[in-house]
Design an enzyme around this catalytic site. Structure first.
Site, PDB file in Angstrom:
ATOM      1  N   LYS A 108       0.824  -1.210   0.000  1.00 17.24           N
ATOM      2  CA  LYS A 108       0.000   0.000   0.000  1.00 17.24           C
ATOM      3  C   LYS A 108       0.860   1.263   0.000  1.00 17.24           C
ATOM      4  CE  LYS A 108      -2.138  -1.056   3.848  1.00 17.24           C
ATOM      5  NZ  LYS A 108      -1.606  -2.389   4.197  1.00 17.24           N
ATOM      6  N   ARG A 137      -9.573   0.913   8.619  1.00 16.82           N
ATOM      7  CA  ARG A 137      -9.171  -0.449   8.951  1.00 16.82           C
ATOM      8  C   ARG A 137     -10.252  -1.186   9.717  1.00 16.82           C
ATOM      9  NH1 ARG A 137      -3.302   0.464   8.620  1.00 16.82           N
ATOM     10  NH2 ARG A 137      -2.162  -1.400   9.125  1.00 16.82           N
ATOM     11  N   ARG A 173      12.238  -5.982   5.356  1.00 14.06           N
ATOM     12  CA  ARG A 173      12.238  -4.635   4.772  1.00 14.06           C
ATOM     13  C   ARG A 173      12.850  -3.578   5.699  1.00 14.06           C
ATOM     14  NH1 ARG A 173       5.775  -2.915   4.762  1.00 14.06           N
ATOM     15  NH2 ARG A 173       5.632  -2.621   7.012  1.00 14.06           N
ATOM     16  N   ARG A 217      11.280  -0.874  11.117  1.00  8.31           N
ATOM     17  CA  ARG A 217      10.162  -0.596  12.006  1.00  8.31           C
ATOM     18  C   ARG A 217      10.126  -1.564  13.174  1.00  8.31           C
ATOM     19  NH1 ARG A 217       4.911   0.234   8.336  1.00  8.31           N
ATOM     20  NH2 ARG A 217       4.085  -1.071  10.002  1.00  8.31           N
ATOM     21  N   ARG A 242      -0.445  -8.559  13.178  1.00  8.90           N
ATOM     22  CA  ARG A 242      -0.989  -7.598  12.199  1.00  8.90           C
ATOM     23  C   ARG A 242      -1.826  -8.306  11.137  1.00  8.90           C
ATOM     24  NH1 ARG A 242       4.549  -5.023  10.778  1.00  8.90           N
ATOM     25  NH2 ARG A 242       3.461  -3.943   9.093  1.00  8.90           N
TER      26      ARG A 242
HETATM   27  P1  ADP Z   1       0.997  -1.983   7.804  1.00 10.49           P
HETATM   28  O1  ADP Z   1      -0.090  -1.679   6.818  1.00 10.49           O
HETATM   29  O2  ADP Z   1       2.210  -2.494   7.130  1.00 10.49           O
HETATM   30  O3  ADP Z   1       0.572  -2.850   8.956  1.00 10.49           O
HETATM   31  P2  ADP Z   1       0.977   0.789   8.803  1.00 10.49           P
HETATM   32  O4  ADP Z   1       2.179   1.646   8.777  1.00 10.49           O
HETATM   33  O5  ADP Z   1      -0.161   1.142   7.947  1.00 10.49           O
HETATM   34  O6  ADP Z   1       1.518  -0.668   8.502  1.00 10.49           O
HETATM   35  O7  ADP Z   1       0.426   0.680  10.323  1.00 10.49           O
HETATM   36  C1  ADP Z   1       1.251   0.364  11.395  1.00 10.49           C
HETATM   37  C2  ADP Z   1       0.438   0.255  12.684  1.00 10.49           C
HETATM   38  O8  ADP Z   1      -0.226   1.509  12.954  1.00 10.49           O
HETATM   39  C3  ADP Z   1      -0.705  -0.767  12.658  1.00 10.49           C
HETATM   40  O9  ADP Z   1      -0.265  -2.080  12.949  1.00 10.49           O
HETATM   41  C4  ADP Z   1      -1.628  -0.196  13.748  1.00 10.49           C
HETATM   42  O10 ADP Z   1      -1.143  -0.477  15.045  1.00 10.49           O
HETATM   43  C5  ADP Z   1      -1.518   1.293  13.531  1.00 10.49           C
HETATM   44  N1  ADP Z   1      -2.547   1.801  12.584  1.00 10.49           N
HETATM   45  C6  ADP Z   1      -2.323   2.350  11.356  1.00 10.49           C
HETATM   46  N2  ADP Z   1      -3.480   2.705  10.761  1.00 10.49           N
HETATM   47  C7  ADP Z   1      -4.465   2.351  11.635  1.00 10.49           C
HETATM   48  C8  ADP Z   1      -5.886   2.418  11.611  1.00 10.49           C
HETATM   49  N3  ADP Z   1      -6.548   2.945  10.555  1.00 10.49           N
HETATM   50  N4  ADP Z   1      -6.569   1.954  12.693  1.00 10.49           N
HETATM   51  C9  ADP Z   1      -5.943   1.435  13.753  1.00 10.49           C
HETATM   52  N5  ADP Z   1      -4.620   1.332  13.843  1.00 10.49           N
HETATM   53  C10 ADP Z   1      -3.872   1.769  12.806  1.00 10.49           C
END
Ligand code: ADP
Ligand code: ZN
Length: 229
Positions: free
Chosen positions: A23, A98, A137, A171, A182
């Protein structure tokens, strides 16, 4: 910059997919190609954690474990960012919504400003490949370019191809355990949004197991179709 639109008809594109589906990579490419703004709630939350804000303090531990941050915190952060002037020409939502609660909150926010979702793209991948993609990564701290131990090695070891920087970061939640959490959170809470957006008539499915450029081409078609409607 092709595909520019009037602010009153700003493009709203959602990228859905499990962690590791690409994404962020695709959102950055669309931002460069079309001039829309990438809105990553993950990036916004990591910035809040780094800045030590109240929201950041509340989000820190749950993010490290791989769980989802509370809807209220994420919705508030997203609403603030979406109201900024640079979002007027269009946004690519990367990592939001999400949950169904977040999707409903987004619908309300958009209808209040006379906007609507143009397309919600589901990036379709195999779970098995995601753990390998994510656990290898890392990112250049200087410019944000992403690399991978196996799939995207810099031309000169340890040196960023884009900016020449040597400060690479991984990360805290890219560990095998957190990736498992996740993926589970994705299937339990986010995957139902594929049905939600199908019901709303805006769902598009894109095969995201191929090469980065092929996926970018498919997404470019989605954007063009959406802007020509
Ligand atoms: P990825 O899609 O690779 O899991 P992101 O950088 O999008 O990584 O998100 C990292 C973390 O941030 C998630 O595992 C969650 O804890 C939090 N997070 C991000 N976006 C949301 C969301 N829309 N709702 C709840 N938690 C979120
Ligand atoms: Zn760099």
């Amino acid at each position: 910059m092709d595909g520019a639109r009037r602010p009153s008809a700003a493009l709203v594109l959602i990228l859905l997919g499990p962690p590791g589906a690409g994404k962020g990579t695709q959102a950055r490419m669309l931002q460069e190609r079309f001039g829309y703004v990438q809105l990553s709630t993950g990036d916004l939350l990591r910035a809040a954690v780094a800045a030590g804000t109240e929201a950041g303090k509340a989000a820190d531990a749950v993010m490290k474990s791989g769980g989802l941050v509370s809807d209220q915190i994420v919705i508030d952060i997203l609403r603030d960012r979406l109201a900024a002037p640079d979002c007027a020409s269009g946004v690519i939502l990367d990592g939001f919504p999400r949950t169904t609660v977040q999707a409903q909150a987004l619908d309300t926010m958009l209808s209040e400003s006379g906007q609507r979702i143009d397309a919600a793209v589901s990036l379709e991948v195999d779970d098995g490949a995601m753990v390998a993609r994510i656990s290898g990564r890392y990112t250049c701290a200087g410019c944000g370019e992403g690399f991978h131990d196996t799939f995207k090695i810099p031309t000169k070891s340890g040196i960023c191809d884009t900016c020449g920087g040597t400060d690479m970061t991984r990360r805290a939640d890219d560990t095998v355990e957190a990736v498992g959490t996740r993926l589970a959170a994705y299937h339990a809470q986010t995957a139902p949004l594929i049905g939600y957006y199908g019901d709303h008539g805006v769902l598009q499915r894109v095969d995201a197991m191929g090469a980065i450029d092929e996926i970018a081409t498919s997404l470019g078609h989605v954007v063009r179709e959406a802007t020509e409607r």
